[in-house]
Write an enzyme that holds these catalytic residues in place. Structure first.
Site, PDB file in Angstrom:
ATOM      1  N   THR A  74       0.901  -1.172  -0.046  1.00 31.42           N
ATOM      2  CA  THR A  74      -0.258  -0.026  -0.088  1.00 31.42           C
ATOM      3  C   THR A  74       0.953   1.185  -0.014  1.00 31.42           C
ATOM      4  O   THR A  74       0.573   2.107  -0.773  1.00 31.42           O
ATOM      5  CB  THR A  74      -0.833  -0.069   1.074  1.00 31.42           C
ATOM      6  OG1 THR A  74      -1.928  -1.031   1.350  1.00 31.42           O
ATOM      7  CG2 THR A  74      -1.532   1.271   1.179  1.00 31.42           C
ATOM      8  N   LYS A 159      -6.972   4.758   5.630  1.00 31.05           N
ATOM      9  CA  LYS A 159      -5.806   4.381   6.153  1.00 31.05           C
ATOM     10  C   LYS A 159      -4.739   5.898   5.953  1.00 31.05           C
ATOM     11  O   LYS A 159      -4.708   6.645   5.062  1.00 31.05           O
ATOM     12  CB  LYS A 159      -4.886   3.449   5.125  1.00 31.05           C
ATOM     13  CG  LYS A 159      -5.578   2.164   4.962  1.00 31.05           C
ATOM     14  CD  LYS A 159      -4.673   1.298   4.293  1.00 31.05           C
ATOM     15  CE  LYS A 159      -4.989  -0.070   4.150  1.00 31.05           C
ATOM     16  NZ  LYS A 159      -4.493  -1.154   2.950  1.00 31.05           N
ATOM     17  N   ARG A 161      -1.562   6.223   5.715  1.00 31.65           N
ATOM     18  CA  ARG A 161      -0.544   6.313   4.521  1.00 31.65           C
ATOM     19  C   ARG A 161      -0.806   6.252   3.227  1.00 31.65           C
ATOM     20  O   ARG A 161      -0.346   7.214   2.461  1.00 31.65           O
ATOM     21  CB  ARG A 161       0.526   4.747   4.416  1.00 31.65           C
ATOM     22  CG  ARG A 161      -0.435   3.701   4.314  1.00 31.65           C
ATOM     23  CD  ARG A 161       0.508   2.553   4.450  1.00 31.65           C
ATOM     24  NE  ARG A 161      -0.342   1.118   4.328  1.00 31.65           N
ATOM     25  CZ  ARG A 161      -0.854   0.719   5.577  1.00 31.65           C
ATOM     26  NH1 ARG A 161      -0.693   1.285   6.637  1.00 31.65           N
ATOM     27  NH2 ARG A 161      -1.457  -0.731   5.704  1.00 31.65           N
ATOM     28  N   ASP A 305      -9.489  -3.473   0.656  1.00 35.62           N
ATOM     29  CA  ASP A 305      -8.127  -4.327   1.002  1.00 35.62           C
ATOM     30  C   ASP A 305      -8.351  -4.986   2.166  1.00 35.62           C
ATOM     31  O   ASP A 305      -7.984  -6.270   2.423  1.00 35.62           O
ATOM     32  CB  ASP A 305      -7.035  -3.201   1.248  1.00 35.62           C
ATOM     33  CG  ASP A 305      -5.901  -4.014   1.772  1.00 35.62           C
ATOM     34  OD1 ASP A 305      -5.049  -4.890   0.766  1.00 35.62           O
ATOM     35  OD2 ASP A 305      -5.236  -3.634   2.830  1.00 35.62           O
TER      36      ASP A 305
END
Ligand code: ZN
Ligand code: ZN
Ligand code: ZN
Length: 549
Positions: A74, A159, A161, A305
């Site tokens: 990712t 997320k 990131r 994911d």
């Protein structure tokens, strides 16, 4: 009459120059986390007209688009999409890696120099994040420079990131969800961007939108009509705590306490709905795509994911998640039509990596696959070296299919690093599920024969950050952890991990499709070419001129 004609002439010249220079008011980058290319085709007949199919009907479909490096994870995925280069140059070599200088594993966006904004004290570390480990610029950074910081950039994802690396260094904001470690379910940010959440984010957090997703997850349509996936009940899927089996329906309200509270929203398709809600709110509140300066909005859908990791590629849960995501995309496009205007914005949609079928499922169909116990290998390698050299712990880390030696111990005991690399490489090759092993040069450059997989390893290998030995599993194999025994995982350079959708549509985009190979690093220079701005500074990709008008 003569006067009128010349007036007309001047007018038409002005119009054509304007048309040439007219930029989209907004670029929206959409990343669907862990979306394989075949999710477009496998579920095609069940998609509605206004989501994925609208992008294909009005825009351009690059059907043979691949990641061009290992590892397909990712953090590197988002960094590469937006910088147009690979981990070799942007430095994001994994989600977490062993930092040789610090002597410990670090996260790609963790930054102890900044503060969490909007979290409670329990989850403060989930907010201490910034793009400081990414050394290259993104196309949004170049757009900020080009527009004298007048064009905004906002990054959004569950997320951290994915929100942070997409938005780049000069973003006005990146927002992510405080869901992990029993977080408070708020959209949060860090002091890298601001010292207080904007009013609209505070209002969103105070509203009951997020809470409303603690509801029952039923299939969108009759489950018996989901003929594109396997049976709901099987041994290849993770079972939520408090459930007897991995089968519909999932009552998030009763499951939440045993499954990390807001975390279960992130692990359901409602996490994607929540992301769309927040993105539409951001378009309004940040006035994106309103003035003449192009803005950039990056949206990464993370729940796909998490659901893939839980249930795998062939699950009813996965099919339902994509059918629901298709409706979320339609809702987002409708909002953009209304707020920015039809034809005034440009969108691309891709993924940060694919995923293989669950290894045990493949084995049940006689297709080679497997799970590799890397912790056991790590212990065995250190024991082997200890027996040979009477020094314990010569290998510090085996993270990300790489071996990191303890340089201090090697020096103290007057051992030779180059000898150790060769000895360990030969041992590693004895494992049935390890197919290839490579050692780096004395100045830690990737040294492999030239070949397809080797070029991917080379693109993913960062001289300063990567390990001393790299190994590659057989196709269909990933690492064995308790978490990985059900569902899927991703890392490799094989097509199931590299082949992802790439769709463009909106202002400046042609209608069409291609089977010619395109690479993930082509996206950023293509968007830069569309905007007429500089490429991100470390770009290696090429603009896909056949998609541009
Ligand atoms: Zn991902
Ligand atoms: Zn199931
Ligand atoms: Zn993943």
């Amino acid at each position: 009459m003569k006067y009128l004609l010349s007036l007309f002439f001047v007018f038409s010249i002005t119009v054509s120059v304007l048309a040439q220079n007219e930029q989209p008011k907004l670029v929206v980058g959409i990343v669907v986390d862990q979306m394989r290319y075949d999710y477009l085709t496998r579920f095609y007949n069940k998609y509605g007209e206004n989501g994925f199919k609208r992008m294909m009907r009005e825009g351009f479909n690059c059907k043979n688009n691949h990641f061009n490096y290992i590892p397909t994870k990712t953090g590197p995925g988002h960094a590469s999409i937006y910088t147009g280069t690979t981990p070799k140059y942007h430095g994001i070599i994994a989600n977490d890696w062993f930092d040789k200088n610090l002597g410990k594993t670090v996260n790609c966006v963790q930054d102890d120099a900044v503060l969490a904004i909007g979290t409670n004290s329990n989850t403060a570390k989930d907010g201490k994040m910034s793009p400081h480990r990414m050394v290259a610029s993104t196309f949004a950074d170049e757009n900020r420079l080009f527009t004298q910081m007048r064009g905004k950039t906002i990054g959004i994802s569950i997320k951290h990131r994915s929100a942070i690396l997409s938005a780049g260094h000069s973003a006005n904001a990146a927002f992510w969800l405080d869901y992990d470690h029993n977080g408070n379910g708020n959209w949060i940010t860090s002091s890298y961007y601001m010292n207080e959440l904007p009013r609209w984010v505070q209002d969103f957090n105070a509203s009951d939108v997020t809470e409303s997703y603690f509801k029952v997850w039923h299939t969108l349509y009759d489950i018996n009509s989901y003929t594109e996936s396997g049976s709901d009940l099987n041994t290849f899927e993770r079972i939520f705590k408090g459930k007897e089996s991995a089968t519909f329906p999932y009552d998030l309200n009763t499951l939440k306490t045993k499954n990390g509270n807001y975390k279960i929203i992130a692990e359901s398709p409602f996490g994607n709905s929540l992301t769309t809600d927040f993105a539409i709110k951001a378009i309004d509140a940040e006035a994106l795509g309103i003035d003449a300066h192009t803005d950039v909005l990056t949206i990464s859908y993370s729940s796909t994911d998490k659901i893939g990791h839980d249930f795998g590629v062939n699950a009813k849960e996965t099919e339902d998640t994509y059918l629901r995501l298709d409706l979320e995309l339609a809702r987002l496009f409708k909002a953009l039509d209304e707020k920015v205007g039809k034809g005034e914005y440009t969108i691309f949609l891709t993924s940060d990596h694919g995923a293989p079928n669950v290894p045990n499922y493949l084995l049940s169909k006689k297709i080679p696959a497997g799970l590799f116990d890397a912790s056991k290998m790590f212990d065995e390698m250190n024991a082997f070296l200890e027996k040979k050299y009477k020094v314990s712990g010569l290998i510090l880390s085996r993270i990300n299919n790489q071996i990191f030696f303890d340089y201090n111990k090697i020096e103290q005991n007057q051992l030779n690093l180059e000898d150790l690399k060769e000895i360990v490489a030969l041992q590693l090759l004895k494992y049935r599920l390890i197919d290839k092993v490579y050692i780096t040069s004395e100045i830690n450059q990737f040294e492999g024969p030239s070949g397809y997989l080797e070029s991917l390893l080379n693109n993913g290998h960062n001289q300063k950050r990567s390990g001393d030995i790299l190994f590659v599993y057989n196709p269909g194999v990933f690492k064995d952890t308790e978490w990985n025994r059900t569902g899927t995982d991703h890392y490799s350079g094989f097509s199931y991990d590299t082949h992802v959708p790439l769709l463009f549509f909106g202002k400046g985009i042609k209608h069409g499709q291609t089977l010619s190979k395109t690479e993930i690093t082509d996206i950023a220079p293509t968007m830069s070419a569309l905007l007429g701005i500089s490429f991100p500074n470390a770009t290696i990709g090429q603009p896909l001129e056949f998609v541009l008008k």
